[in-house]
Design a protein around this motif. Structure first.
Motif, short mmCIF file in Angstrom:
data_model
loop_
_atom_site.label_atom_id
_atom_site.label_comp_id
_atom_site.label_asym_id
_atom_site.label_seq_id
_atom_site.Cartn_x
_atom_site.Cartn_y
_atom_site.Cartn_z
N VAL A 153 6.33 -7.64 2.98
CA VAL A 153 4.26 -8.20 2.11
C VAL A 153 3.46 -7.22 2.17
O VAL A 153 2.81 -7.30 1.45
CB VAL A 153 4.04 -9.84 3.30
N GLU A 154 3.51 -6.39 3.53
CA GLU A 154 2.60 -5.27 3.29
C GLU A 154 2.91 -4.15 2.01
O GLU A 154 1.81 -3.95 1.09
CB GLU A 154 2.38 -4.26 4.53
N LYS A 155 4.61 -4.27 1.55
CA LYS A 155 4.76 -3.74 0.65
C LYS A 155 4.51 -3.26 -0.41
O LYS A 155 3.93 -2.91 -1.45
CB LYS A 155 5.43 -2.71 1.11
N LEU A 156 4.83 -5.15 -0.62
CA LEU A 156 4.71 -5.52 -1.89
C LEU A 156 3.41 -5.49 -2.21
O LEU A 156 3.49 -5.55 -3.65
CB LEU A 156 5.72 -6.94 -1.38
N GLY A 157 2.46 -5.77 -1.40
CA GLY A 157 0.73 -5.77 -1.91
C GLY A 157 0.26 -4.55 -2.12
O GLY A 157 -0.23 -4.13 -3.20
N GLU A 158 1.19 -3.71 -1.90
CA GLU A 158 0.56 -2.33 -2.46
C GLU A 158 1.26 -2.16 -3.92
O GLU A 158 0.59 -1.45 -4.57
CB GLU A 158 1.20 -1.33 -1.62
N LEU A 159 3.00 -2.31 -3.91
CA LEU A 159 3.16 -2.46 -5.20
C LEU A 159 2.30 -3.29 -6.02
O LEU A 159 2.20 -1.99 -7.51
CB LEU A 159 4.49 -2.35 -4.98
N LEU A 160 2.10 -4.31 -6.23
CA LEU A 160 0.47 -4.91 -7.63
C LEU A 160 -0.11 -3.94 -7.23
O LEU A 160 -0.60 -4.72 -8.03
CB LEU A 160 0.92 -6.07 -6.38
N ARG A 161 -0.67 -3.74 -6.11
CA ARG A 161 -2.06 -2.81 -6.83
C ARG A 161 -1.77 -1.96 -7.91
O ARG A 161 -2.52 -1.99 -8.31
CB ARG A 161 -2.22 -2.35 -5.31
N PHE A 203 -6.42 -10.64 -4.56
CA PHE A 203 -5.97 -10.70 -2.89
C PHE A 203 -6.58 -9.38 -2.69
O PHE A 203 -6.05 -8.43 -2.76
CB PHE A 203 -4.38 -10.77 -2.78
N ASP A 204 -7.06 -10.00 -1.20
CA ASP A 204 -7.48 -8.80 -0.44
C ASP A 204 -6.90 -8.84 1.14
O ASP A 204 -7.11 -9.71 1.57
CB ASP A 204 -9.34 -8.25 -0.04
N THR A 205 -6.55 -7.87 1.81
CA THR A 205 -6.22 -7.72 3.17
C THR A 205 -7.02 -6.73 3.88
O THR A 205 -7.32 -5.41 3.44
CB THR A 205 -4.80 -7.65 3.14
N ASP A 206 -6.91 -6.83 5.31
CA ASP A 206 -8.25 -5.69 5.84
C ASP A 206 -6.69 -5.65 7.33
O ASP A 206 -6.95 -6.74 8.15
CB ASP A 206 -8.89 -6.36 6.32
N ARG A 207 -6.27 -4.95 8.09
CA ARG A 207 -5.54 -4.40 9.10
C ARG A 207 -6.00 -3.53 9.16
O ARG A 207 -6.31 -2.36 8.97
CB ARG A 207 -4.07 -4.71 7.83
N ILE A 208 -6.23 -3.22 10.99
CA ILE A 208 -6.00 -2.00 11.50
C ILE A 208 -4.47 -0.89 11.47
O ILE A 208 -3.23 -1.42 11.32
CB ILE A 208 -6.19 -2.67 12.71
N SER A 214 -6.52 -4.40 -1.66
CA SER A 214 -6.97 -5.14 -2.92
C SER A 214 -6.20 -4.80 -3.97
O SER A 214 -6.42 -4.24 -5.11
CB SER A 214 -8.48 -4.25 -3.27
N ILE A 215 -5.85 -6.40 -4.30
CA ILE A 215 -4.80 -6.22 -5.43
C ILE A 215 -5.55 -6.78 -6.61
O ILE A 215 -6.15 -8.45 -6.48
CB ILE A 215 -3.80 -7.20 -4.93
N PRO A 216 -6.03 -6.65 -7.72
CA PRO A 216 -6.80 -6.87 -8.59
C PRO A 216 -6.24 -8.33 -9.49
O PRO A 216 -6.83 -8.84 -9.51
CB PRO A 216 -6.36 -6.16 -10.28
N ASN A 217 -4.94 -8.73 -9.43
CA ASN A 217 -3.78 -9.44 -9.74
C ASN A 217 -2.88 -9.90 -9.36
O ASN A 217 -1.62 -9.37 -9.00
CB ASN A 217 -3.55 -9.57 -11.54
#
Length: 257
Positions: A153-161, A203-208, A214-217
């Motif tokens: 999911v973390e990598k998918l978020g980067e791809l969607l960003r 969609f915004d995620t914050d992880r240590i 930040s994903i715009p859409n």
């Protein structure tokens, strides 16, 4: 035209025509993604993004994979073209980067010389020139992605960003993906995908360690294959679970007994 092509592919394979139709519709939805939206109400701001989830339900011998392989030929062609364009853009970027770095080194050298000998100029003025030069740094090209088969999911978020329009998550065994949402410690993944189905929110995620993303859409399409017996077992478990939140909402499943 779409109907004629689907029937032709299904008859030549042969396989169920709705197998190819389901894959084609989900793929088209993923390509359109957030580039357009529909307003069901003429005098309201409510927007619907044409994002679809789908699945082919059939036995191992039902030709699920060949069916969606035929349906995704055009998508594969677009992926190949995107990779070719990215390769050319990357070569141009590396050339521009060499020139940029050379100018940067030259300006930094002038600053050092000016610091040693005032006659060489004002270091502060040259430093402003360096800052202006840094604002003109070439940007690394981003590969246009259309699908992914296996990603966290973390990598998918980067791809969607990097690809805010949409991205197709393609899984051969779709139940395996859905089952991971039930595992302890991964409960947030279900919420992520549910919001990704809507396709109309950021969609915004914050992880240590990983920092802020930040994903715009947030928009992701899902497609895959499911065997009837595995789907039945999963649905029975989901129906009896206290945490059931209609996680299959959004699927357009075509079931074949």
């Amino acid at each position: 035209m779409l109907r004629a092509w689907i029937i032709d592919e299904a008859e030549r394979m042969p396989c169920q025509s709705d197998f190819i139709a389901a894959a084609a519709l989900v793929a088209l939805g993923s390509i359109i993604g957030t580039r357009c939206a529909m307003k069901p109400k003429a005098r309201d701001s409510w927007l619907i993004v044409p994002n679809l989830w789908g699945a082919i339900v059939g036995d191992p011998s039902a030709k699920k994979s060949p069916a969606w392989g035929a349906a995704l030929k055009s998508l594969d062609h677009m992926i190949a073209k995107a990779l070719e364009a990215h390769t050319a853009a990357q070569a141009d970027y590396e050339t521009e980067k060499v020139v940029f770095d050379a100018h940067k080194d030259a300006i930094e050298g002038r600053i050092k010389d000016a610091a040693k000998k005032p006659s060489k100029g004002d270091p502060a003025s040259i430093a402003k020139e360096l800052r202006t030069h840094g604002e003109e740094a070439p940007e690394a090209p981003t590969l246009r992605r259309y699908k992914t088969n296996d990603s966290t999911v973390e990598k998918l978020g980067e791809l969607l960003r990097e690809n805010p329009a949409d991205l197709l998550v393609l899984r051969d065994e779709l139940v395996g993906l859905i089952a991971t949402w039930e595992r302890e410690g991964r409960e947030g993944e279900r919420a992520f995908f549910r919001e990704a189905w809507n396709g109309n929110q950021s969609f915004d995620t914050d992880r240590i360690g990983r920092g802020h993303t930040s994903i715009p859409n947030l928009c992701a399409s899902i497609f895959g294959g499911i065997q009837p017996d595995k789907l039945t077992v999963y649905l029975e478990q989901a129906a009896r679970a206290l945490s059931n939140d209609e996680c299959c909402n959004g699927f357009r499943c075509l079931e074949r007994a």
